[in-house]
Design a protein around this motif. Sequence first.
Motif, PDB file in Angstrom:
ATOM      1  N   THR A  57     -42.759 -17.436 -38.814  1.00 34.61           N
ATOM      2  CA  THR A  57     -42.386 -18.515 -37.903  1.00 34.61           C
ATOM      3  C   THR A  57     -41.300 -18.112 -36.908  1.00 34.61           C
ATOM      4  N   SER A  58     -41.407 -18.705 -35.714  1.00 34.83           N
ATOM      5  CA  SER A  58     -40.348 -18.603 -34.709  1.00 34.83           C
ATOM      6  C   SER A  58     -39.331 -19.698 -34.969  1.00 34.83           C
ATOM      7  N   ALA A  59     -38.269 -19.697 -34.167  1.00 35.02           N
ATOM      8  CA  ALA A  59     -37.312 -20.805 -34.143  1.00 35.02           C
ATOM      9  C   ALA A  59     -37.983 -22.004 -33.485  1.00 35.02           C
ATOM     10  N   MET A  60     -37.470 -23.202 -33.748  1.00 36.36           N
ATOM     11  CA  MET A  60     -37.984 -24.389 -33.045  1.00 36.36           C
ATOM     12  C   MET A  60     -37.774 -24.188 -31.543  1.00 36.36           C
ATOM     13  N   VAL A  98     -34.472 -23.456 -29.193  1.00 35.09           N
ATOM     14  CA  VAL A  98     -33.275 -23.153 -29.979  1.00 35.09           C
ATOM     15  C   VAL A  98     -32.710 -21.766 -29.648  1.00 35.09           C
ATOM     16  N   THR A  99     -33.573 -20.762 -29.527  1.00 39.62           N
ATOM     17  CA  THR A  99     -33.047 -19.416 -29.231  1.00 39.62           C
ATOM     18  C   THR A  99     -32.335 -19.397 -27.876  1.00 39.62           C
ATOM     19  N   ASP A 100     -32.915 -20.086 -26.892  1.00 43.77           N
ATOM     20  CA  ASP A 100     -32.246 -20.155 -25.578  1.00 43.77           C
ATOM     21  C   ASP A 100     -30.865 -20.801 -25.707  1.00 43.77           C
ATOM     22  N   GLY A 135     -31.744 -19.327 -35.368  1.00 46.31           N
ATOM     23  CA  GLY A 135     -32.908 -20.102 -34.930  1.00 46.31           C
ATOM     24  C   GLY A 135     -34.034 -19.995 -35.947  1.00 46.31           C
ATOM     25  N   GLU A 136     -34.418 -18.773 -36.263  1.00 47.57           N
ATOM     26  CA  GLU A 136     -35.515 -18.561 -37.208  1.00 47.57           C
ATOM     27  C   GLU A 136     -35.073 -18.890 -38.638  1.00 47.57           C
ATOM     28  N   ARG A 137     -33.814 -18.588 -38.969  1.00 49.25           N
ATOM     29  CA  ARG A 137     -33.358 -18.864 -40.343  1.00 49.25           C
ATOM     30  C   ARG A 137     -33.320 -20.359 -40.624  1.00 49.25           C
ATOM     31  N   GLY A 170     -39.746 -14.781 -38.060  1.00 47.05           N
ATOM     32  CA  GLY A 170     -40.107 -13.801 -37.044  1.00 47.05           C
ATOM     33  C   GLY A 170     -38.854 -13.300 -36.355  1.00 47.05           C
ATOM     34  N   PHE A 171     -39.011 -12.283 -35.503  1.00 41.88           N
ATOM     35  CA  PHE A 171     -37.974 -11.901 -34.544  1.00 41.88           C
ATOM     36  C   PHE A 171     -36.782 -11.171 -35.147  1.00 41.88           C
ATOM     37  N   ILE A 172     -36.381 -11.530 -36.378  1.00 42.05           N
ATOM     38  CA  ILE A 172     -35.170 -10.916 -36.916  1.00 42.05           C
ATOM     39  C   ILE A 172     -35.490  -9.998 -38.091  1.00 42.05           C
ATOM     40  N   GLY A 185     -36.137  -8.188 -29.972  1.00 35.13           N
ATOM     41  CA  GLY A 185     -36.313  -8.512 -28.545  1.00 35.13           C
ATOM     42  C   GLY A 185     -36.915  -9.891 -28.411  1.00 35.13           C
ATOM     43  N   ARG A 186     -36.606 -10.563 -27.283  1.00 34.44           N
ATOM     44  CA  ARG A 186     -37.086 -11.933 -27.094  1.00 34.44           C
ATOM     45  C   ARG A 186     -38.610 -12.000 -27.238  1.00 34.44           C
ATOM     46  N   GLY A 187     -39.043 -13.043 -27.873  1.00 34.45           N
ATOM     47  CA  GLY A 187     -40.484 -13.186 -28.120  1.00 34.45           C
ATOM     48  C   GLY A 187     -40.971 -12.335 -29.289  1.00 34.45           C
ATOM     49  N   GLY A 188     -40.021 -11.792 -30.059  1.00 37.27           N
ATOM     50  CA  GLY A 188     -40.359 -10.771 -31.060  1.00 37.27           C
ATOM     51  C   GLY A 188     -41.057 -11.254 -32.322  1.00 37.27           C
ATOM     52  N   SER A 189     -41.258 -12.558 -32.464  1.00 35.03           N
ATOM     53  CA  SER A 189     -41.949 -13.017 -33.683  1.00 35.03           C
ATOM     54  C   SER A 189     -43.387 -12.515 -33.747  1.00 35.03           C
ATOM     55  N   ASP A 190     -43.992 -12.348 -32.589  1.00 40.82           N
ATOM     56  CA  ASP A 190     -45.351 -11.779 -32.562  1.00 40.82           C
ATOM     57  C   ASP A 190     -45.329 -10.384 -33.189  1.00 40.82           C
ATOM     58  N   TYR A 191     -44.293  -9.641 -32.809  1.00 40.31           N
ATOM     59  CA  TYR A 191     -44.161  -8.266 -33.300  1.00 40.31           C
ATOM     60  C   TYR A 191     -43.961  -8.256 -34.823  1.00 40.31           C
TER      61      TYR A 191
HETATM   62  N1  ASP Z   1     -37.278 -17.266 -31.119  1.00 40.69           N
HETATM   63  C1  ASP Z   1     -37.358 -15.971 -30.464  1.00 40.69           C
HETATM   64  C2  ASP Z   1     -37.333 -16.131 -28.964  1.00 40.69           C
HETATM   65  O1  ASP Z   1     -37.310 -17.250 -28.462  1.00 40.69           O
HETATM   66  C3  ASP Z   1     -38.537 -15.165 -30.916  1.00 40.69           C
HETATM   67  C4  ASP Z   1     -39.892 -15.768 -30.645  1.00 40.69           C
HETATM   68  O2  ASP Z   1     -40.011 -16.947 -30.352  1.00 40.69           O
HETATM   69  O3  ASP Z   1     -40.872 -15.017 -30.757  1.00 40.69           O
HETATM   70  O4  ASP Z   1     -37.272 -15.159 -28.274  1.00 40.69           O
END
Ligand code: ASP
Length: 465
Positions: free
Chosen positions: A38-41, A44-46, A127-129, A193-195, A207-213
């Motif tokens: 899962t990503s953050a809601m 939240v990361t922003d 965010g993710e935690r 994800g992400f962390i 890196g931003r968007g890293g939950s996919d990774y």
């Molecule tokens: N929450 C993180 C972000 O906004 C990771 C993700 O959403 O994939 O960058």
Amino acid sequence: MKRLVMKFGGTSVGSAERIARVAKLVKEFAAPETIVVTSAMSGVTDRLVEIAERVAQGIEEEHIHEFVAYMREKHISTAQDVAREEEIPELKAEIERLLSELEKILVGISYVGELTPRSLDYVLSFGERLAAPLVSAALRKEGINSRWYTGYEAGIVTDSNFGRASPIMDITEERVREVIEPRLKDTIPVVTGFIAGNEKGRITTLGRGGSDYTAAILGAVLDADEIWIWTDVDGILTTDPRLVKEARVIEVLSYIEAMELAYFGAKVLHPKTIEPAMEKGIPVRVRNTFNPSCEGTLIVSEQEKTSDIVKAISVMKNVALLNISGVGMIGLPGVASRVFTALAQQKVNILMISQGSSEANISIVVEKGDVERAVDALREEFLGANIVKHVQYNEDVAIIAVVGAGMRGTRGVAARVFTAVANAGVNVLMIAQGSSEVNISFVIAGEDAAKAARALHEEFITKRH
Ligand code: ASP
Ligand code: ADP
Ligand code: MG
């Protein structure tokens, strides 16, 4: 299918109602062995980036309390709605523990007055935690056995490149197999994800968007049969739907095509997602949480030949064009390598390069956030020597990439690309040399991005149908 990794993005877990929907989707689509990432809601990361930066610049402590109160309200109210009645108190306590840790680190940063990449990663991890316990509780409410893990607890170990860490795959494989694999028989683990963490256990981010990774890393080390990326659009679209409303879903893409698109700014996938999947030949599917009846986009290694020459057009904004010039560069070996070394030492990510045939200039595209470091590094490297005369930069450019495996061996595609762009009145600032055969990429002024994307979409995609 025996083993499946499913990742849900920020919008998909953006509210209690959405998390409940995610739990239902997991129940419906789960394989005998399933891992959820899962990503953050959403948002939240922003917000965490913003508060960390403001705190480092010295805001009043009461703003920190206000921010923590906002996070409390958001996550506690969600907890009340997604968890089983009897679990709510413990879940709330867990959220409170995380929030008090977050508050302490923010106060700490305000005292030090400095935000290092390492402390930023720590802040972003919340965010993710905070999201993962909610998703896990929602699964339990659906009658699924579940507990949550941070990426590091799950076994993902990275280098110490904070803000942009890469996994150390052999250690990661060993640990994930040790921690997660035995749980798969009777539970569905939820992993942030992400962390992740470095070898010392310090929190890193991918890196931003890293939950996919994260999903792809877990899929690869666990030899999953498929990796599903659940997001808020129907799949990978022919171009950014925010710029071109005619954008349509692409049914099948090859790994290489998806990689090029993600690399050149199609935000729907983190650029490194495909790599681990491709190495193990694991299919990646991108699907819509809000429209699960749509099959989405399937990304696989080999693809039957299609008549499509161009599959998609990606737009990458927030990049800067650097131009390094000087007649002293002509015929002098090693200039390019000094440029790259100087930039690499400053951890500047080079997105595109081109050298004029006169050799009197080299153009480089970097991320906007890296431009100052890049210019300083280059000026320092060549200071005084009569080689490079100017290091100029333009911070408001965009990269357009036209992607499709069908371009390989098809004559005249480049001509069509540049004619379409010129007819739209858009000036091309730079064209990359030697980019892969499945992609033609070039740089234009930032303000022309939407216009160029629309013209190319019309030429290669809308017209075809
Ligand atoms: N929450 C993180 C972000 O906004 C990771 C993700 O959403 O994939 O960058
Ligand atoms: P998530 O939170 O699920 O990870 P992201 O916001 O990171 O979602 O990525 C999905 C978004 O990417 C879409 O809502 C869309 O606006 C944007 N996007 C940009 N280019 C594309 C593309 N070619 N195909 C699909 N979505 C794209
Ligand atoms: Mg994303």
